[in-house]
Design a protein around this motif. Structure first.
Motif, mmCIF file in Angstrom:
data_model
loop_
_atom_site.group_PDB
_atom_site.id
_atom_site.type_symbol
_atom_site.label_atom_id
_atom_site.label_comp_id
_atom_site.label_asym_id
_atom_site.label_seq_id
_atom_site.Cartn_x
_atom_site.Cartn_y
_atom_site.Cartn_z
ATOM 1 N N TRP A 57 44.746 -36.848 -38.968
ATOM 2 C CA TRP A 57 43.896 -36.548 -37.812
ATOM 3 C C TRP A 57 44.570 -35.523 -36.909
ATOM 4 C CZ3 TRP A 57 44.481 -36.786 -32.571
ATOM 5 C CH2 TRP A 57 43.310 -36.649 -31.808
ATOM 6 N N MET A 58 45.868 -35.673 -36.674
ATOM 7 C CA MET A 58 46.586 -34.756 -35.793
ATOM 8 C C MET A 58 46.515 -33.323 -36.305
ATOM 9 S SD MET A 58 47.930 -36.306 -33.108
ATOM 10 C CE MET A 58 49.304 -35.318 -32.564
ATOM 11 N N ARG A 59 46.613 -33.143 -37.614
ATOM 12 C CA ARG A 59 46.554 -31.801 -38.172
ATOM 13 C C ARG A 59 45.159 -31.199 -38.066
ATOM 14 N NH1 ARG A 59 50.115 -34.189 -41.859
ATOM 15 N NH2 ARG A 59 48.397 -34.739 -43.264
ATOM 16 N N ALA A 60 44.135 -32.029 -38.197
ATOM 17 C CA ALA A 60 42.769 -31.508 -38.256
ATOM 18 C C ALA A 60 42.102 -31.407 -36.891
ATOM 19 C CB ALA A 60 41.919 -32.408 -39.162
ATOM 20 N N ALA A 61 42.505 -32.224 -35.937
ATOM 21 C CA ALA A 61 41.803 -32.296 -34.654
ATOM 22 C C ALA A 61 42.052 -31.041 -33.818
ATOM 23 C CB ALA A 61 42.240 -33.530 -33.876
ATOM 24 N N VAL A 62 41.007 -30.562 -33.170
ATOM 25 C CA VAL A 62 41.084 -29.393 -32.297
ATOM 26 C C VAL A 62 40.560 -29.803 -30.917
ATOM 27 C CG1 VAL A 62 40.297 -27.037 -31.869
ATOM 28 C CG2 VAL A 62 40.749 -27.803 -34.224
ATOM 29 N N ILE A 63 41.366 -29.602 -29.891
ATOM 30 C CA ILE A 63 40.953 -29.947 -28.537
ATOM 31 C C ILE A 63 39.878 -28.959 -28.086
ATOM 32 C CG2 ILE A 63 41.705 -30.271 -26.149
ATOM 33 C CD1 ILE A 63 44.534 -30.732 -27.217
ATOM 34 N N PRO A 64 38.713 -29.438 -27.659
ATOM 35 C CA PRO A 64 37.685 -28.516 -27.161
ATOM 36 C C PRO A 64 38.188 -27.701 -25.969
ATOM 37 C CG PRO A 64 36.778 -30.707 -27.536
ATOM 38 C CD PRO A 64 38.265 -30.832 -27.655
ATOM 39 N N ASP A 65 37.639 -26.513 -25.812
ATOM 40 C CA ASP A 65 38.076 -25.628 -24.737
ATOM 41 C C ASP A 65 37.918 -26.249 -23.354
ATOM 42 O OD1 ASP A 65 38.695 -23.719 -26.609
ATOM 43 O OD2 ASP A 65 36.852 -22.561 -26.325
ATOM 44 N N ASP A 66 36.933 -27.128 -23.197
ATOM 45 C CA ASP A 66 36.669 -27.684 -21.871
ATOM 46 C C ASP A 66 37.388 -29.007 -21.629
ATOM 47 O OD1 ASP A 66 35.204 -29.260 -23.582
ATOM 48 O OD2 ASP A 66 33.373 -29.251 -22.369
ATOM 49 N N LYS A 67 38.342 -29.350 -22.503
ATOM 50 C CA LYS A 67 39.077 -30.600 -22.333
ATOM 51 C C LYS A 67 40.573 -30.344 -22.409
ATOM 52 C CE LYS A 67 35.537 -33.780 -24.048
ATOM 53 N NZ LYS A 67 35.231 -34.880 -24.994
ATOM 54 N N SER A 68 41.324 -31.206 -21.779
ATOM 55 C CA SER A 68 42.780 -31.105 -21.834
ATOM 56 C C SER A 68 43.370 -32.038 -22.877
ATOM 57 C CB SER A 68 43.390 -31.420 -20.464
ATOM 58 O OG SER A 68 43.052 -32.731 -20.050
ATOM 59 N N GLN A 69 42.545 -32.911 -23.452
ATOM 60 C CA GLN A 69 43.043 -33.815 -24.472
ATOM 61 C C GLN A 69 41.892 -34.290 -25.347
ATOM 62 O OE1 GLN A 69 44.656 -36.966 -21.983
ATOM 63 N NE2 GLN A 69 42.970 -38.293 -22.531
ATOM 64 N N LEU A 70 42.267 -34.885 -26.462
ATOM 65 C CA LEU A 70 41.300 -35.392 -27.427
ATOM 66 C C LEU A 70 41.926 -36.590 -28.114
ATOM 67 C CD1 LEU A 70 38.582 -34.826 -28.976
ATOM 68 C CD2 LEU A 70 39.972 -33.558 -30.623
ATOM 69 N N GLY A 71 41.133 -37.660 -28.331
ATOM 70 C CA GLY A 71 41.704 -38.799 -29.024
ATOM 71 C C GLY A 71 40.839 -40.031 -28.965
ATOM 72 N N ALA A 72 41.462 -41.185 -29.188
ATOM 73 C CA ALA A 72 40.725 -42.438 -29.303
ATOM 74 C C ALA A 72 39.968 -42.761 -28.024
ATOM 75 C CB ALA A 72 41.688 -43.571 -29.656
ATOM 76 N N PHE A 73 40.640 -42.631 -26.884
ATOM 77 C CA PHE A 73 39.956 -42.891 -25.620
ATOM 78 C C PHE A 73 38.801 -41.921 -25.419
ATOM 79 C CE2 PHE A 73 43.594 -45.452 -24.863
ATOM 80 C CZ PHE A 73 43.296 -46.309 -23.820
ATOM 81 N N ASP A 74 39.031 -40.674 -25.824
ATOM 82 C CA ASP A 74 37.988 -39.666 -25.652
ATOM 83 C C ASP A 74 36.800 -39.914 -26.572
ATOM 84 O OD1 ASP A 74 39.472 -37.606 -23.809
ATOM 85 O OD2 ASP A 74 40.880 -38.201 -25.373
ATOM 86 N N THR A 75 37.053 -40.469 -27.765
ATOM 87 C CA THR A 75 35.962 -40.831 -28.668
ATOM 88 C C THR A 75 35.044 -41.850 -28.007
ATOM 89 O OG1 THR A 75 37.305 -40.398 -30.641
ATOM 90 C CG2 THR A 75 35.400 -41.852 -30.905
ATOM 91 N N ALA A 76 35.642 -42.880 -27.415
ATOM 92 C CA ALA A 76 34.837 -43.895 -26.736
ATOM 93 C C ALA A 76 34.165 -43.318 -25.497
ATOM 94 C CB ALA A 76 35.715 -45.090 -26.361
ATOM 95 N N ARG A 77 34.877 -42.455 -24.777
ATOM 96 C CA ARG A 77 34.274 -41.835 -23.589
ATOM 97 C C ARG A 77 33.094 -40.949 -23.960
ATOM 98 N NH1 ARG A 77 39.896 -40.614 -22.119
ATOM 99 N NH2 ARG A 77 40.621 -42.203 -20.666
ATOM 100 N N GLU A 78 33.242 -40.196 -25.040
ATOM 101 C CA GLU A 78 32.162 -39.297 -25.451
ATOM 102 C C GLU A 78 30.908 -40.089 -25.812
ATOM 103 O OE1 GLU A 78 30.503 -35.559 -26.070
ATOM 104 O OE2 GLU A 78 32.527 -36.008 -25.328
#
Length: 706
Positions: free
Chosen positions: A77-98
């Motif tokens: 996941w770390m290799r494939a994940a790309v942080i969107p331009d409008d966010k400072s982070q991406l991850g498990a918490f962000d999945t639930a938030r989205e």
């Protein structure tokens, strides 16, 4: 204390490269794992699934778990994940938030299309949201909405008038005990709850007044922070220029110079996080005697505290120093400071040119984002801040099933029992200390999903098409709600988080926990997954919050929420040795070569991680009733438990944001929180971690807390 948004590195490789040799850690106290009896009501309410739960696609099975457990659980996941331009982070918490944000967007869209009465909760949501997203009207209004405030600042002629303005701006916008939120742009922040002595519900006053995240941004000689200071001064000038104010450069110089003196008056982050030394009770008369400078009678009258006789001076020494600054620094500098902060903290509801400048500095320079979030999504954020409870009430009615509430209630009961049994089995603790600890854990009040009683918002009057006025009205209404608690008994069931927030919190003076509905979803909870996944993910969150009642700060509160030493001298010394070992363990981690973690600042959260994961594991094993769990797709139950835990901390963060968070936040970056497993014996057995593996700790150096 919340479980908190995760702080993560931008690559798993950085973590592997910077793992230190930990041979200098001291030996700590042992406390073995125990089982517990399942809660019958919880079992009756649950029908757990048998799905794997963990995300195999996220894993990198070529990594040896004992060398890099975070990379093993999350490497692909770390290799494939790309942080969107409008966010400072991406991850498990962000999945639930989205997912939650999408649900809220649909809900709000339906409200906007409807015709709810303006004086109903849906009507207030519609009025606030439609005004906020109507940028055309905001731009057309220009600076007219803010001009009355600017005129009041311009009319200040003496310290008495300045004191009244500062008092009028006091808002309930900080929370030192529950959410460890200390930042406010106002000169002081307000928090209202029971005093730490347990005597009464009181107003707490905290230091404030800074536009940058922390005092170190003004005072540190680190090149990166010095560069941000330079950019900040330019931003202040640009914002004032965009507002059409003359001599913007001179004003900016005065604002930054004043804020530097304010920063010098501040307590450090570590000092602020220490409940036991940060809070002092003052009478009203004490302010004039101990903190001369501000005309306190006028300040308190404008703040709605004219009749209040006792206060908690949470930052007593900084309050005195800030008060002295009010009298000593030129009125012109204070007027410029007031103007800048009125524009700065309200830039989102002022013309777009101000909003864009605000994002360019805070979003890009401080956080590393390159694009602003879409206005409708920002509108949802604004609703969460201004009308969080009424929006949350509608959210849980539509999206939070009763079955999920019942299952989590069962898990909480089991993990509380597991924690109590761990305490009961401690062989180093004196019986009197143990009895106090058991009384405390057994009396914790737990809120699941949403509050028992919803706030009455009928007094909040909003106006169509007036985004700035609505924001001020909502903030003032929230403050008056908090002030209304003064003189009343503590409500141990009061909630401090919105139901739609992906987070959880321990409330020390209430001896209570809140688990909002929005965290009770994947990737933290899945009623279709097997128990190993749910105990490793949401179970560890539950254990974490229970454990906050016994971290370095929480352990100083008794079962009634009173700050009281209920420890024997020997037990407290043993506890502090364990704490010191954990500080050293986390001080040795470096997210960047020039930036170590601050184990002292992060101690409470790291202690809660260690004790919470241990209790969640005990509860998981007890839930099996002596049977071994099945092997599912090649993973044992214990392996699934620990992988679920590591994947709950899955995230990437931009370097700029990560550096800011390490400097100011009490939560370790997520890869290091995943490394909590190094202190749990069962993890070694589950993955056959042996001496020589990079993450191996000898038993004598594993931190055992509770």
């Amino acid at each position: 204390m919340p479980i908190a948004p995760p702080l993560l590195l931008t690559s798993g490789q950085r973590l592997r490269a910077l793992l230190p040799a930990l041979g200098l850690l001291v030996a700590v106290v042992a406390g073995g794992p125990v089982g517990c009896a399942p809660d019958p009501d919880g079992d009756a309410a649950r029908s757990p699934g048998t799905g794997l739960g963990i995300d195999q696609a996220a894993m990198d099975k070529t990594v040896k778990p004992g060398d890099d457990f975070y990379g093993y659980a999350n490497g692909s996941w770390m290799r494939a994940a790309v942080i969107p331009d409008d966010k400072s982070q991406l991850g498990a918490f962000d999945t639930a938030r989205e997912r939650t944000e999408e649900q809220l967007t649909r809900l709000v869209d339906d409200i906007v299309k409807g015709d709810a009465p303006p004086d109903s909760d849906p009507g207030r949501i519609k009025t606030y949201y439609t005004a906020y997203v109507d940028t055309r009207s905001i731009d057309a209004a220009g600076l007219a909405p803010v001009r009355p405030a600017l005129a009041r600042f311009a009319a200040i002629r003496d310290v008495a008038a300045l004191s009244r303005v500062l008092g009028a701006q006091l808002r309930a916008d900080v929370d030192p005990l529950n959410n460890t939120h200390f930042h406010t742009e106002n000169l002081f922040g307000l928090f209202v709850t029971q005093s730490l002595s347990g005597s009464a519900v009181m107003p707490y006053l905290l230091q404030g007044g800074l536009g940058l995240p922390d005092r170190d941004y003004y005072l540190s000689d680190k090149p990166r922070l010095a560069a941000i200071r330079t950019r900040y001064r330019a931003y202040v000038a640009d914002l004032l220029t965009a507002a059409g104010l003359p001599d913007a450069a001179g004003r900016a110089d005065r604002v930054v110079a004043l804020e530097t003196r304010i920063a010098q008056a501040h307590a450090t982050a570590e000092q602020s996080a220490d409940f036991q030394t940060a809070a002092t009770e003052w009478t009203r008369a004490d302010f004039a005697r101990k903190a001369p400078g501000i005309a306190w009678d006028g300040f308190f009258a404008e703040a709605g505290l004219a009749s209040q006789e006792r206060f908690v001076a949470y930052h007593a020494a900084p309050i005195a120093r800030l008060s002295a600054l009010v009298a000593r620094e030129p009125l012109e500098a204070w007027q410029d400071w007031l103007v800048f902060h009125e524009l700065n903290r309200n830039a989102d509801v002022l013309p777009s040119r101000l909003d864009q400048l605000h994002f360019a500095f805070y979003g890009t320079v401080v956080e590393g984002r390159t694009a602003q979030r879409p206005r409708p999504r920002r509108g949802i954020d604004a609703l969460n801040a201004a009308l969080g409870e009424p929006l949350g009430k509608l959210y849980v009615e539509q999206y939070f099933p009763a079955r999920a509430k019942a299952e989590i209630e069962g898990m909480v009961s089991e993990i509380k029992q597991a924690f109590a049994q761990r305490i009961a089995r401690l062989d180093w603790m004196a019986p009197t200390t143990r009895d106090e600890a058991l009384a405390k854990v057994r009396s914790i009040v737990v809120g699941i999903g949403y509050p028992d009683r919803w706030s009455d918002m009928s007094g909040l009057v909003l106006q169509p098409g007036r985004a700035y006025a609505n924001k001020q009205a909502a903030e003032l209404f929230r403050t008056r709600q908090q002030l209304a608690k003064l003189g009343k008994p503590l409500d141990r069931r009061e909630w401090w988080m919105n139901p739609q927030l992906v987070n959880a919190v321990n409330l020390p003076v209430q001896n209570a926990l809140n688990f909002p509905a929005a965290i009770l979803q994947r990737p933290f909870f899945d009623p279709g997954a097997d128990p190993a996944f749910n105990y490793g993910a949401i179970g560890a969150v539950i254990g974490h919050e229970i454990s906050h009642s016994f971290d370095n700060n929480g352990a100083a509160f008794d079962a009634a929420g009173k700050l009281r030493n209920w420890w024997s001298e020997a037990d407290l010394a043993r506890f502090r040795r364990s704490s010191r070992a954990l500080v050293l363990q986390y001080n040795a981690y470096r997210p960047f070569p020039d930036l170590p973690l601050n184990g002292e600042l992060e101690l409470g959260e790291n202690m809660a991680d260690v004790a919470g994961l241990a209790a969640a594991y005990d509860a998981y094993r007890a839930s099996l009733k002596g049977k071994e769990p099945p092997v599912i797709e090649g993973f044992t139950g214990d392996q699934r438990f620990f992988i679920a835990y590591a994947q709950a901390w899955q995230s990437k963060m931009r370097d700029e944001a990560l550096r800011a968070r390490v400097a100011t936040n009490g939560h370790a970056p997520a890869p290091y929180r995943a490394l909590t497993v190094r202190n749990i014996d069962a993890w070694y057995r589950a993955f056959d971690v042996q001496p020589g593996d990079r993450l191996h700790l000898p038993e004598s150096k594993r931190v055992r807390i509770w």
